[in-house]
Scaffold this active site. Structure first.
Site, short mmCIF file in Angstrom:
data_model
loop_
_atom_site.label_atom_id
_atom_site.label_comp_id
_atom_site.label_asym_id
_atom_site.label_seq_id
_atom_site.Cartn_x
_atom_site.Cartn_y
_atom_site.Cartn_z
N LEU A 125 1.00 -1.21 -0.11
CA LEU A 125 -0.07 -0.09 -0.08
C LEU A 125 0.92 1.40 0.03
O LEU A 125 1.91 1.44 0.91
CB LEU A 125 -1.11 0.09 1.35
CG LEU A 125 -2.05 -0.81 1.14
CD1 LEU A 125 -2.78 -0.90 2.71
CD2 LEU A 125 -3.05 -0.50 0.15
N ASP A 126 0.75 2.18 -1.11
CA ASP A 126 1.53 3.32 -1.02
C ASP A 126 1.31 4.14 0.05
O ASP A 126 0.10 4.17 0.77
CB ASP A 126 1.43 4.04 -2.39
CG ASP A 126 1.89 3.28 -3.79
OD1 ASP A 126 2.49 2.41 -3.31
OD2 ASP A 126 1.11 3.47 -4.75
N PRO A 127 2.11 5.16 0.53
CA PRO A 127 1.90 6.00 1.56
C PRO A 127 0.73 6.76 1.07
O PRO A 127 0.27 7.04 0.08
CB PRO A 127 3.04 6.89 1.37
CG PRO A 127 4.14 6.17 0.84
CD PRO A 127 3.46 5.40 -0.10
#
Length: 225
Positions: free
Chosen positions: A19-21
């Site tokens: 999950l990206d930031p």
């Protein structure tokens, strides 16, 4: 995954898709032996709810027609802020739906194969619209068979571990820890005879005499035995 590993004080932890930031939602995590199957979970389909901001006023019908152009096989080059090599590649968008609009905001539901960048879909949609667009928010609501119904927070994990360690109460922990076989619920199965299990566990091939039953599948499909 790092925090979960620290909480449980175990050797191996793996997760099913980064999950990206600033992106929230479903992240399946495998503990110890379950890390062996996380590659399969990573390769399973994903579903997202996305907020896209368009940089100009636009008619809803036009926006809908542009969004629908992204259904099916699309070209994508990963964004600059990505952890993979930025080469052009194919990705399949199974479903993309405009749920609602508010001013210049559009709420999208997108189901796709892994490795599809929602940020890039928003950017490319903005190019087609002629005025630009970007992704404001993103939430993953499904990863393979795991949905938000399976979602627990790190706080809930911490509390369940506390109850187990301090009060010997396993109830909350058992709700959080899902048997690893659950990850294979969505694939075809081959049921084998009890007498064949030992040989196959030591590397033998599955032979017709050892098969009791099976579900339909085709050559090249991943199956569970």
């Amino acid at each position: 995954a790092f925090w979960v590993k620290k909480m449980f004080n175990i050797n191996k932890v793996g997760h099913g898709g980064t999950l990206d930031p600033k992106v929230t939602g479903v992240l399946p995590i495998g503990l110890e032996n379950a890390t062996k199957i996380m590659n399969y979970v990573t390769e399973a389909g994903k579903e997202y709810i996305c907020v896209m901001q368009v940089h100009c006023d636009i008619e809803k019908d036009l926006l809908k027609s542009i969004i629908e152009k992204f259904k099916g096989k699309i070209y994508q080059r990963p964004p600059v802020r990505s952890s993979v090599k930025r080469r052009l590649r194919f990705r399949t968008v199974n479903e993309i739906e405009l749920l609602e609009t508010y001013n210049r905001m559009a709420l999208l539901r997108i189901s796709s194969e892994p490795g599809t960048y929602m940020r890039k879909i928003c950017h490319d949609a903005g190019i087609l619209l002629g005025c630009g667009a970007h992704m404001r928010e993103l939430r993953r609501i499904r990863s393979g068979i795991f949905t938000e119904k399976n979602l627990v927070t790190l706080q809930e994990v911490s509390e369940a571990l506390y109850m187990w360690k301090s009060c010997k109460d396993e109830e909350d922990l058992r709700k959080i820890l899902i048997p690893m076989e659950m990850a294979f619920c969505g694939i075809p199965k081959i049921v084998i005879d009890d007498n064949a299990v030992d040989a196959i566990a030591y590397g033998a091939s599955v032979m017709i005499p050892g098969i009791v039953a099976f579900q339909n599948f085709k050559k090249g499909d991943l199956v569970g035995i």
